[in-house]
Design a protein around this motif. Structure first.
Motif, PDB file in Angstrom:
ATOM      1  N   TYR A   1      32.982   7.952  36.907  1.00  0.00           N
ATOM      2  CA  TYR A   1      33.425   7.517  35.570  1.00  0.00           C
ATOM      3  C   TYR A   1      33.246   8.633  34.542  1.00  0.00           C
ATOM      4  O   TYR A   1      32.768   8.409  33.429  1.00  0.00           O
ATOM      5  N   ILE A   2      33.558   9.858  34.940  1.00  0.00           N
ATOM      6  CA  ILE A   2      33.463  10.974  33.994  1.00  0.00           C
ATOM      7  C   ILE A   2      34.776  11.753  34.017  1.00  0.00           C
ATOM      8  O   ILE A   2      35.571  11.642  34.955  1.00  0.00           O
ATOM      9  N   HIS A   3      34.972  12.559  32.972  1.00  0.00           N
ATOM     10  CA  HIS A   3      36.154  13.418  32.917  1.00  0.00           C
ATOM     11  C   HIS A   3      35.958  14.560  33.917  1.00  0.00           C
ATOM     12  O   HIS A   3      34.825  14.990  34.162  1.00  0.00           O
ATOM     13  N   ARG A   4      37.065  15.047  34.494  1.00  0.00           N
ATOM     14  CA  ARG A   4      36.939  16.116  35.505  1.00  0.00           C
ATOM     15  C   ARG A   4      36.261  17.353  34.913  1.00  0.00           C
ATOM     16  O   ARG A   4      35.517  18.052  35.619  1.00  0.00           O
ATOM     17  N   ASN A   5      36.475  17.616  33.606  1.00  0.00           N
ATOM     18  CA  ASN A   5      35.820  18.780  32.991  1.00  0.00           C
ATOM     19  C   ASN A   5      34.289  18.623  32.963  1.00  0.00           C
ATOM     20  O   ASN A   5      33.556  19.591  33.096  1.00  0.00           O
ATOM     21  N   THR A   6      33.848  17.377  32.783  1.00  0.00           N
ATOM     22  CA  THR A   6      32.397  17.111  32.806  1.00  0.00           C
ATOM     23  C   THR A   6      31.844  17.405  34.206  1.00  0.00           C
ATOM     24  O   THR A   6      30.772  17.994  34.365  1.00  0.00           O
TER      25      THR A   6
ATOM     26  N   ARG B   1      29.109  20.231  35.401  1.00  0.00           N
ATOM     27  CA  ARG B   1      27.901  19.963  36.200  1.00  0.00           C
ATOM     28  C   ARG B   1      27.842  20.869  37.433  1.00  0.00           C
ATOM     29  O   ARG B   1      26.784  21.369  37.798  1.00  0.00           O
TER      30      ARG B   1
ATOM     31  N   LEU C   1      29.653   7.753  26.918  1.00  0.00           N
ATOM     32  CA  LEU C   1      30.886   7.972  27.678  1.00  0.00           C
ATOM     33  C   LEU C   1      30.914   7.170  28.973  1.00  0.00           C
ATOM     34  O   LEU C   1      31.957   6.629  29.367  1.00  0.00           O
ATOM     35  N   PHE C   2      29.737   7.074  29.625  1.00  0.00           N
ATOM     36  CA  PHE C   2      29.695   6.355  30.890  1.00  0.00           C
ATOM     37  C   PHE C   2      30.035   4.878  30.690  1.00  0.00           C
ATOM     38  O   PHE C   2      30.865   4.315  31.405  1.00  0.00           O
TER      39      PHE C   2
ATOM     40  N   GLY D   1      33.638   4.326  30.005  1.00  0.00           N
ATOM     41  CA  GLY D   1      34.498   4.461  31.178  1.00  0.00           C
ATOM     42  C   GLY D   1      34.291   3.345  32.180  1.00  0.00           C
ATOM     43  O   GLY D   1      35.223   2.930  32.861  1.00  0.00           O
ATOM     44  N   PHE D   2      33.076   2.856  32.262  1.00  0.00           N
ATOM     45  CA  PHE D   2      32.756   1.852  33.286  1.00  0.00           C
ATOM     46  C   PHE D   2      33.248   0.464  32.911  1.00  0.00           C
ATOM     47  O   PHE D   2      33.725  -0.286  33.755  1.00  0.00           O
TER      48      PHE D   2
ATOM     49  N   GLN E   1      40.445   1.839  33.193  1.00  0.00           N
ATOM     50  CA  GLN E   1      39.391   2.418  32.368  1.00  0.00           C
ATOM     51  C   GLN E   1      39.925   3.173  31.155  1.00  0.00           C
ATOM     52  O   GLN E   1      41.119   3.495  31.084  1.00  0.00           O
TER      53      GLN E   1
ATOM     54  N   PHE F   1      40.225   9.460  28.525  1.00  0.00           N
ATOM     55  CA  PHE F   1      39.407  10.454  27.818  1.00  0.00           C
ATOM     56  C   PHE F   1      40.179  11.766  27.688  1.00  0.00           C
ATOM     57  O   PHE F   1      40.696  12.283  28.684  1.00  0.00           O
TER      58      PHE F   1
ATOM     59  N   LYS G   1      30.400  16.146  23.415  1.00  0.00           N
ATOM     60  CA  LYS G   1      30.867  16.744  24.670  1.00  0.00           C
ATOM     61  C   LYS G   1      29.706  16.997  25.646  1.00  0.00           C
ATOM     62  O   LYS G   1      29.855  16.851  26.854  1.00  0.00           O
TER      63      LYS G   1
ATOM     64  N   GLU H   1      27.271  13.330  25.774  1.00  0.00           N
ATOM     65  CA  GLU H   1      28.141  12.200  26.116  1.00  0.00           C
ATOM     66  C   GLU H   1      27.801  10.930  25.338  1.00  0.00           C
ATOM     67  O   GLU H   1      28.252   9.835  25.664  1.00  0.00           O
TER      68      GLU H   1
END
Lengths: 290, 370
Positions: free
Chosen positions: A249-254, A258, B229-230, B233-234, B239, B242, B362, B365
């Motif tokens: 559930y995160i953006h691909r950039n995030t 990581r 953010l989580f 999205g969840f 969803q 972003f 950013k 989050e």
């Protein structure tokens, strides 16, 4: 053995007090019936003992076969052995639950105060999913009814009776490796262990050498949960960035941020297959050498 | 029924893995609390710690003011319903429900009274003589519930009890459980990974990730005011979309630069972003699929928040249409009216309802403004 002696012996074996009217004490039919009862009672004890010895691999092939015939057990049948490990010593309630869950052909063997084996016989071949669900039912039934915390391990389905001894060994290994590598899980299949099963066989020195060579001065225990789950889900998704980001559930950039952070820490780029393999092996070995 | 308090609860496994970190929650009497989160987030582990099936590494658990950390599960006055409930195949519905009480040596009269009462509540009173194989999936599930109800516990703990049912039955049982909560006036803690189940059942929802509580709130607040953010999205299906965005000043206004577009930020949100020092910085902009509109009326009314893209996938679901397209390196979903004329391959203008936009830091989050 006279009738009185038989009655005493029966009482000692079963814990049940039998009484016979005086006029029947010399009756040969009654005597024969008592002998039969004692034989059955002894067989019950013998049966548990036989299974314990058999599963622990302490019987010869002849003894295994002899026992199988004595206890009228089919030579060829679809069976799965479930090894149940109790957190606290099991009680009568747990045994009642397990006996009630059975489908008619279950063999329940008490191995020690914390371990019970259930050998379940099936009419047809069961899929991996069916076997997992059966194990999950055992865990959940003991949790909800007997309020006992257990782990269950199992091997694949066996088709021949004598294979059960090997199934028990595999279930023991699965339980041990499950506790070591998969703490949060309560069901462990010997065949799902994969790389853990292989790496567990190498020596501790070799494991440490591998870690020193590939990840000098990095400690996997310093990773936070977020990074651990990111890596785990990336591996589960065959290193696919889009699928991993979606599952997290995160953006691909995030996710890329990581992975870059992990690369800075370890020098390993997990988007690269070879680096991912090194990381996967190192993570398992780090658990193992702890 | 009961109140439950979890204070600084942690679960650390022998290998050092922290499955649950500093969990704090006050559950009031008769509340229906949901633990939700992806697989491995620690929700089941927390439930099992409440049940006593997992040791608590640190922190304090109390039920009705009594510390429970070292109390045996059977003495906690709780009842559980788990995912892989197994009914006893050779027993009738009555005996299945009575079994747990029998092995606890409860008097027969009392067992009978409790089973009959539970059967009435669950509408099983005409099925008491049946064996499990003669029951439908939903009836079996109700028997599993009945086994918990007859215990008359202070707290019900349910771990994904509907996961093994098909989609239609799951919806039906969801309604049954909701009714049951009202009828019993029970305190229920319910674990699920399904956010729809969470949103429809819970009075309050605990969203977890990686062993850490992300937000505890009502279903409505989780949806409208996600804390990070989580959670954004969840919660919600499809969803939230972003976009990477940069906040810039444009005269008296504030805009979010997303790809080639400069989207006007409404005054209240602009103030929040400016006050928190985000002008000139990169943020993540979130917008739900239903807040992206393709109607000409909306586009005309919002000329400063329009984007344009080519439809990749068109999905008609009956009452709504999902349009999928790429914009600013992001796959976007718009939920629009089924009367839309947009089709796959069309280049279409969309207006974003910036009043409904969410902005996230950013790096951390965390939500800047909802």
């Amino acid at each position: 053995m006279n009738t009185n002696e038989l009655l005493q012996k029966l009482n000692a074996t079963t814990g049940i007090s039998f009484s016979i009217p005086k006029e029947d004490m010399e009756n040969p039919e009654v005597h024969a019936k008592l002998e039969e009862l004692l034989s059955s009672a002894n067989n019950g004890t013998d049966r548990d003992f036989y299974f314990q010895q058999f599963l622990l691999g302490q019987l010869t092939d002849e003894e295994v076969e002899g026992g199988r015939l004595r206890f009228h057990l089919e030579k060829n049948a679809n069976r799965v052995l479930f090894l149940i490990a109790f957190k606290s010593p099991f009680d009568e309630m747990s045994l009642s639950v397990l006996s009630s869950l059975e489908t008619g052909n279950d063999i329940i063997v008490e191995m020690d105060k914390h371990h019970i084996v259930v050998i379940r016989q099936y009419r047809s071949h069961q899929s991996e999913e069916d076997i997992y669900n059966a194990a999950a039912s055992i865990v959940d039934a003991l949790g909800t009814e007997a309020m006992q915390a257990v782990r269950v391990s199992y091997d694949k389905m066996s088709s021949e009776f004598r294979e059960l001894s090997l199934s028990y060994k595999h279930a023991e290994v699965a339980l041990h490796l499950g506790v070591t590598f998969k703490n949060g899980k309560r069901i462990h299949s010997y065949h799902d262990l994969g790389l853990e099963k292989l790496l567990y066989r190498i020596s501790l020195d070799d494991a440490k050498e591998y870690l020193d060579e590939n990840l000098p001065s990095f400690d996997f225990s310093s990773l936070d949960n977020e990074m651990r789950s990111t890596i785990k889900i990336l591996f589960n998704n065959q290193l696919n960035i889009a699928d991993t980001a979606k599952e997290l559930y995160i953006h691909r950039n995030t996710l890329i941020y990581r992975l870059d952070k992990f690369q800075k820490l370890t020098g390993l780029d997990l988007r690269n297959f070879d680096d991912a393999i090194i990381c996967k092996v190192a993570m398992i070995l780090a658990e193992y050498t702890k | 029924m009961a109140s439950i308090s979890l204070k600084n609860i942690c679960k650390v496994y022998p290998n050092g893995f922290e499955a649950v970190k500093d969990f704090n929650l006050e559950v009031e009497d008769k509340e229906f609390i949901i633990f939700v989160g992806p697989s491995g987030c620690g929700k089941s582990t927390t439930l099992r710690m409440i049940a006593g099936l997992e040791d608590i590494s640190s922190g304090e658990l109390t039920i009705d003011g009594k510390v429970m950390n070292n109390i045996e599960p059977k003495d906690r006055d709780i009842a559980m319903v788990f995912q892989n409930y197994a009914l006893y195949p050779h027993m009738t519905v009555y005996d299945n429900m009575a079994f747990g009480l029998k092995i606890r040596k409860m008097p027969k009269d009392e067992i009978d009274k409790r089973v009959q009462e539970a059967a009435k509540i669950l509408d099983l009173d005409k099925l008491l003589d049946r064996k499990p194989k003669a029951l439908s999936g939903g009836q079996r599930q109700r028997v599993a519930m009945g086994r918990a109800i007859v215990r008359n516990p202070k707290v019900f703990l349910m771990d994904e009890p509907l996961s093994n049912l098909d989609a239609k039955l799951r919806v039906q049982m969801r309604i049954e459980i909701s009714k049951l909560h009202d009828r019993l006036g029970a305190t229920i803690i319910y674990v699920t990974h399904d956010q729809t189940e969470a949103m429809t059942l819970g009075t309050r929802i605990v969203v977890m990730k990686d062993g850490v509580v992300q937000q505890i709130d009502s279903p409505q607040n989780l949806y409208n005011k996600p804390g990070n953010l989580f959670v954004a999205g969840f919660i919600g299906s499809p969803q939230m979309n972003f976009f990477p965005a940069k906040i810039e000043k444009e005269g008296d206004s504030v805009v979010a630069v997303v790809g080639p577009s400069r989207l006007n930020v409404p005054v209240a949100k602009a103030k929040a972003l400016t006050d928190a020092g985000y002008v000139g910085k990169e943020v993540t902009l979130g917008i739900r699929p239903e807040d992206i509109h393709d109607s000409q009326m909306f586009i005309d009314a919002s000329p400063n928040s329009v984007i344009e893209s080519t439809i990749k996938v068109y999905e008609l679901l009956g009452a709504e249409v999902f349009l999928y397209f790429d914009y600013a390196d992001t796959q976007v979903t718009a939920r629009v009216d089924p009367r839309t004329t947009a089709k796959m391959g069309d280049t279409v203008k969309f207006a974003l309802d910036m009043e409904k936009a969410h902005f996230f830091d950013k790096d951390t989050e965390v939500t800047i403004t909802n």
